[in-house]
Design a protein around this motif. Structure first.
Motif, PDB file in Angstrom:
ATOM      1  N   UNK A  32       0.828  -1.203   0.000  1.00 49.90           N
ATOM      2  CA  UNK A  32       0.000   0.000   0.000  1.00 49.90           C
ATOM      3  C   UNK A  32       0.865   1.256   0.000  1.00 49.90           C
ATOM      4  N   UNK A  33       0.571   2.121  -0.970  1.00 45.38           N
ATOM      5  CA  UNK A  33       1.235   3.411  -1.082  1.00 45.38           C
ATOM      6  C   UNK A  33       0.137   4.467  -1.193  1.00 45.38           C
ATOM      7  N   UNK A  34       0.107   5.377  -0.246  1.00 53.90           N
ATOM      8  CA  UNK A  34      -0.947   6.397  -0.202  1.00 53.90           C
ATOM      9  C   UNK A  34      -2.335   5.763  -0.242  1.00 53.90           C
ATOM     10  N   UNK A  35      -2.474   4.670   0.516  1.00 49.86           N
ATOM     11  CA  UNK A  35      -3.777   4.048   0.674  1.00 49.86           C
ATOM     12  C   UNK A  35      -4.239   3.156  -0.451  1.00 49.86           C
ATOM     13  N   UNK A  36      -3.357   2.818  -1.414  1.00 55.35           N
ATOM     14  CA  UNK A  36      -3.761   1.989  -2.555  1.00 55.35           C
ATOM     15  C   UNK A  36      -2.667   0.971  -2.881  1.00 55.35           C
ATOM     16  N   UNK A  37      -3.077  -0.239  -3.260  1.00 45.67           N
ATOM     17  CA  UNK A  37      -2.110  -1.274  -3.648  1.00 45.67           C
ATOM     18  C   UNK A  37      -1.300  -0.804  -4.848  1.00 45.67           C
ATOM     19  N   UNK A  38       0.023  -0.876  -4.713  1.00 47.54           N
ATOM     20  CA  UNK A  38       0.915  -0.384  -5.765  1.00 47.54           C
ATOM     21  C   UNK A  38       2.134  -1.285  -5.871  1.00 47.54           C
ATOM     22  N   UNK A  39       2.707  -1.343  -7.054  1.00 51.95           N
ATOM     23  CA  UNK A  39       3.936  -2.111  -7.268  1.00 51.95           C
ATOM     24  C   UNK A  39       5.130  -1.310  -6.763  1.00 51.95           C
ATOM     25  N   UNK A  40       5.858  -1.870  -5.812  1.00 49.07           N
ATOM     26  CA  UNK A  40       7.032  -1.173  -5.281  1.00 49.07           C
ATOM     27  C   UNK A  40       8.345  -1.840  -5.682  1.00 49.07           C
ATOM     28  N   UNK A  41       8.264  -3.026  -6.242  1.00 45.21           N
ATOM     29  CA  UNK A  41       9.464  -3.678  -6.784  1.00 45.21           C
ATOM     30  C   UNK A  41       9.045  -4.579  -7.928  1.00 45.21           C
ATOM     31  N   UNK A  61     -10.836   0.076  -7.976  1.00 41.69           N
ATOM     32  CA  UNK A  61     -10.489  -1.248  -7.447  1.00 41.69           C
ATOM     33  C   UNK A  61      -9.086  -1.200  -6.861  1.00 41.69           C
ATOM     34  N   UNK A  62      -8.953  -1.631  -5.618  1.00 42.72           N
ATOM     35  CA  UNK A  62      -7.664  -1.611  -4.934  1.00 42.72           C
ATOM     36  C   UNK A  62      -6.932  -2.931  -5.159  1.00 42.72           C
ATOM     37  N   UNK A  63      -6.360  -3.082  -6.337  1.00 48.47           N
ATOM     38  CA  UNK A  63      -5.637  -4.308  -6.689  1.00 48.47           C
ATOM     39  C   UNK A  63      -4.637  -4.004  -7.791  1.00 48.47           C
ATOM     40  N   UNK A  64      -3.594  -4.808  -7.860  1.00 47.45           N
ATOM     41  CA  UNK A  64      -2.601  -4.719  -8.925  1.00 47.45           C
ATOM     42  C   UNK A  64      -2.689  -5.980  -9.774  1.00 47.45           C
ATOM     43  N   UNK A 313     -11.700  -6.580  -9.797  1.00 44.74           N
ATOM     44  CA  UNK A 313     -12.033  -5.659 -10.872  1.00 44.74           C
ATOM     45  C   UNK A 313     -12.286  -6.310 -12.213  1.00 44.74           C
ATOM     46  N   UNK A 314     -12.278  -7.632 -12.265  1.00 41.47           N
ATOM     47  CA  UNK A 314     -12.576  -8.354 -13.496  1.00 41.47           C
ATOM     48  C   UNK A 314     -12.993  -9.768 -13.143  1.00 41.47           C
ATOM     49  N   UNK A 315     -13.741 -10.386 -14.053  1.00 44.80           N
ATOM     50  CA  UNK A 315     -14.179 -11.761 -13.851  1.00 44.80           C
ATOM     51  C   UNK A 315     -13.051 -12.713 -14.265  1.00 44.80           C
ATOM     52  N   UNK A 316     -12.595 -13.578 -13.367  1.00 43.77           N
ATOM     53  CA  UNK A 316     -11.541 -14.532 -13.720  1.00 43.77           C
ATOM     54  C   UNK A 316     -11.949 -15.406 -14.907  1.00 43.77           C
ATOM     55  N   UNK A 317     -11.038 -15.570 -15.827  1.00 45.07           N
ATOM     56  CA  UNK A 317     -11.192 -16.437 -17.005  1.00 45.07           C
ATOM     57  C   UNK A 317     -12.332 -16.007 -17.920  1.00 45.07           C
ATOM     58  N   UNK A 318     -12.728 -14.742 -17.835  1.00 43.36           N
ATOM     59  CA  UNK A 318     -13.824 -14.248 -18.656  1.00 43.36           C
ATOM     60  C   UNK A 318     -13.458 -14.199 -20.135  1.00 43.36           C
ATOM     61  N   UNK A 319     -12.181 -14.113 -20.458  1.00 43.14           N
ATOM     62  CA  UNK A 319     -11.737 -14.005 -21.864  1.00 43.14           C
ATOM     63  C   UNK A 319     -11.570 -15.355 -22.525  1.00 43.14           C
ATOM     64  N   UNK A 320     -11.820 -16.440 -21.784  1.00 44.25           N
ATOM     65  CA  UNK A 320     -11.557 -17.778 -22.310  1.00 44.25           C
ATOM     66  C   UNK A 320     -12.848 -18.525 -22.603  1.00 44.25           C
TER      67      UNK A 320
END
Length: 320
Positions: A32-41, A61-64, A313-320
């Protein structure tokens, strides 16, 4: 990688033989960076690559979202891909692939390997939702995935395999496949120790044992953020298993996809599923499934994991 045997956890001790001699191919951390999930490495080296699209999920959506890719679309004979995923406190990471993980044919008997070491801190959630592994004819593949969870961390894991390149006539024609999944609480308390090994040198052969089933899958669900999902999936699978049992007693009532039965065993259903709970409080769920077609398994995964959409934020395997 050096280990101090006086200080490492049980998880690291069991992984030592797998990791020893393997170079780190990638490392990814979300916190979490400034209250939101973020990539730090984010670090990756050939043949591994991470793709982190910025606009693939809604901004609220709070997800990466992370795609794990390999150059050439698969794992070459003799390759070893070793990478780490770290999910910080109260953060969310979803790891996908852009297609099947192809394991190419073995050259000179060499094994292809993939090692994944994950940690999820307090309140964090890791969703590991790849497409299936596809082993080419004569391929040899070993996969080890280890997860170290905080007591209140959450994990949903899908690990699955198809019979091969069916259109080319390759049906369970690989030489060796092994997938190991270990889940620990705080590194020392085993929650799930699961391993599947298919060795074509044993008798009967893998093809003979699998019959007309072309897909096998394991789904693992654990943690407070996934309590409702776990209960729903458990209820659905128990009803499905009960229905399969009843249908085998009265095949005349079968409809739709259920009338598709394996050729080698006409009385067997086209889709099988069972589940069991793990953990001292029964707060983990293991689902095992097999199907005659990839389409049936994709549909099962979409239906069972659909309630992850508000979190990921998305339906798993929705594109398949």
């Amino acid at each position: 990688m050096d280990f101090d045997l006086g200080s490492v956890s049980l998880m690291d001790l069991l992984l030592k033989n797998q990791i020893e001699g393997a170079k780190l191919s990638g490392s990814l951390r979300v916190e979490r960076v400034y209250g939101k999930s973020s990539t730090t490495r984010s670090y990756a080296t050939y043949p591994l690559q991470f793709m982190i699209p910025k606009k693939a999920i809604p901004s609220h959506i709070d997800a990466v979202l992370v795609y794990a890719l390999t150059f050439g679309g698969g794992i070459v004979s003799g390759d070893c891909i070793f990478f780490e995923l770290n999910v910080g406190a109260d953060s969310t990471m979803m790891l996908l692939t852009q297609g099947f993980t192809n394991v190419y044919k073995s050259v000179e008997g060499k094994m292809s390997r993939q090692i994944l070491k994950c940690s999820v801190e307090s309140g964090g959630l890791l969703a590991l939702l790849p497409d299936s592994v596809v082993c080419f004819a004569t391929a040899k593949y070993s996969q080890v995935q280890s997860f170290n969870l905080a007591p209140d961390a959450s994990l949903v894991l899908v690990d699955w395999l198809t019979s091969g390149r069916i259109a080319r006539g390759e049906v369970w024609n690989f030489d060796y496949f092994k997938s190991t999944n270990h889940v620990y609480i705080q590194g020392d308390t085993p929650l799930l120790l699961d391993s599947v090994c298919l060795d074509d040198h044993l008798s009967p052969s893998v093809s003979e044992r699998m019959g007309d089933y072309h897909v096998m899958a394991m789904i693992f669900i654990y943690g407070p953020r996934l309590t409702e999902l776990r209960k729903l999936v458990q209820s659905n699978v128990e009803k499905l298993a009960s229905g399969i049992l009843n249908n085998r007693r009265s095949t005349s009532s079968l409809r739709g996809d259920q009338i598709q039965t394996p050729k080698q065993n006409p009385s067997a259903p086209a889709f099988l599923a069972s589940c069991s709970t793990v953990g001292s409080m029964g707060d983990g769920l293991v689902v095992r499934a097999a199907s005659t077609t990839t389409r049936l398994m994709y549909r099962f995964l979409r239906e069972q994991l659909a309630t992850l959409q508000p979190i990921l934020g998305r339906f798993p395997y929705a594109d398949n």
